[in-house]
Write an enzyme that holds these catalytic residues in place. Structure first.
Site, PDB file in Angstrom:
ATOM      1  N   ARG A 153      -3.990  -9.946   4.809  1.00  0.00           N
ATOM      2  CA  ARG A 153      -4.372 -10.049   3.396  1.00  0.00           C
ATOM      3  C   ARG A 153      -3.201  -9.552   2.554  1.00  0.00           C
ATOM      4  O   ARG A 153      -2.822  -8.385   2.652  1.00  0.00           O
ATOM      5  CB  ARG A 153      -5.638  -9.209   3.147  1.00  0.00           C
ATOM      6  CG  ARG A 153      -6.186  -9.261   1.733  1.00  0.00           C
ATOM      7  CD  ARG A 153      -7.437  -8.381   1.635  1.00  0.00           C
ATOM      8  NE  ARG A 153      -8.058  -8.444   0.318  1.00  0.00           N
ATOM      9  CZ  ARG A 153      -7.718  -7.663  -0.702  1.00  0.00           C
ATOM     10  NH1 ARG A 153      -6.768  -6.750  -0.557  1.00  0.00           N
ATOM     11  NH2 ARG A 153      -8.339  -7.777  -1.866  1.00  0.00           N
ATOM     12  N   LYS A 188       0.814  -1.216   0.000  1.00  0.00           N
ATOM     13  CA  LYS A 188       0.000   0.000   0.000  1.00  0.00           C
ATOM     14  C   LYS A 188       0.853   1.274   0.000  1.00  0.00           C
ATOM     15  O   LYS A 188       2.042   1.257   0.288  1.00  0.00           O
ATOM     16  CB  LYS A 188      -0.997  -0.024   1.159  1.00  0.00           C
ATOM     17  CG  LYS A 188      -2.131  -1.014   0.887  1.00  0.00           C
ATOM     18  CD  LYS A 188      -3.302  -0.866   1.807  1.00  0.00           C
ATOM     19  CE  LYS A 188      -4.440  -1.785   1.354  1.00  0.00           C
ATOM     20  NZ  LYS A 188      -5.560  -1.772   2.309  1.00  0.00           N
TER      21      LYS A 188
END
Length: 262
Positions: free
Chosen positions: A244, A210
């Site tokens: 995840r 991210k």
């Protein structure tokens, strides 16, 4: 390992990290099967991108993308645990009927409240995530008075709504939504305070590749594995249930060594 690894299968043309790579059904099935070989405990299959600025996808398009992939993976690996990454109750319902057992909703049931009832009726686990705004607008100007109190308060309220809809408490999983309407400092504060969530519910943490990792390291999306792995000790220490990730094999190897040393 006590921490479960959820592998990401994006059947989309525009996801932030691997958009378009697995839009082809056979490519997505092969990718999912490889992630299972690499050690994934769960596969999270999604047909609509939730990257910043993403456009919405019609229900029919989303179904056409994800159902053949779920079917194809379960045909080869009937033991696979499948999560459907969707905000739409009908997509969730059809995926659960095919054999998925987890619903992962980035809107926490706010886009389509019936998704909670669908999850309850199928006895499915339900991931409720915090997001400020929508994928299209969430990163324009995120702001909070107290990000930890606001995000955790929202998630507690959504968890209660899920229980009221019939979802068993042990089937509720909360996700602080790292990168979904948050600045760097918001993301770091949420990760540092995860144990406050895990005291009451299962918690899912999604930080793989991210942008906050890019902000800290200066690395582009495909060079953020080391930064992603650096978050795993915090996940273990905070009693997170699921991480995840895109890079399943590396995550599994890291956790094996880290937990042996711990």
């Amino acid at each position: 390992m006590t921490l479960k690894v959820m592998g990401i299968v994006n059947v989309t043309p525009d996801s932030f990290s691997d958009g378009g790579k697995f839009l082809d059904v056979n490519a997505a099935i092969s990718h999912g099967l490889q992630l299972l070989e690499d050690g994934a405990d769960i596969l999270d299959i999604g047909g609509e991108s939730t990257r910043p600025g993403a456009q919405s996808v019609s229900e029919s398009d989303e179904l056409a993308r994800v159902l053949p992939v779920i079917e194809g993976i379960l045909k080869k690996r009937p033991d696979a645990i499948i999560s459907i990454d969707t905000t739409k109750s009908e997509v969730a319902a059809q995926a659960l009927e095919l054999g998925a057992s987890i619903v992962n909703d980035v809107s926490a049931g706010t886009f389509d409240p019936r998704i909670m009832e669908v999850s309850a009726n199928h006895g499915a686990e339900l991931v409720l995530m915090h997001m400020q705004g929508t994928p299209r607008t969430m990163q324009k100007s995120p702001s909070y008075e107290d990000v930890v109190e606001e995000v955790f308060g929202f998630l507690s309220a959504r968890a209660q709504a899920a229980e009221d809809a019939g979802v068993r408490r042990e089937n509720i999983i909360l996700d602080p939504g790292i990168g979904f309407g948050k600045k760097l400092e918001h993301n770091l504060l949420l990760i540092k305070n995860l144990s406050r969530l895990s005291d009451r519910y299962q918690v899912l943490l999604g930080v793989s590749r991210k942008s906050f990792i890019g902000e800290l390291t200066g690395q582009k999306v495909d060079k953020r594995l080391a930064g992603t792995l650096a978050t795993l000790p915090f996940a273990v220490g905070s009693r997170v249930s699921i991480v995840r990730v895109h890079d399943v094999r590396e995550t599994v190897d890291f956790l094996k060594v880290f937990e042996a040393l711990s």
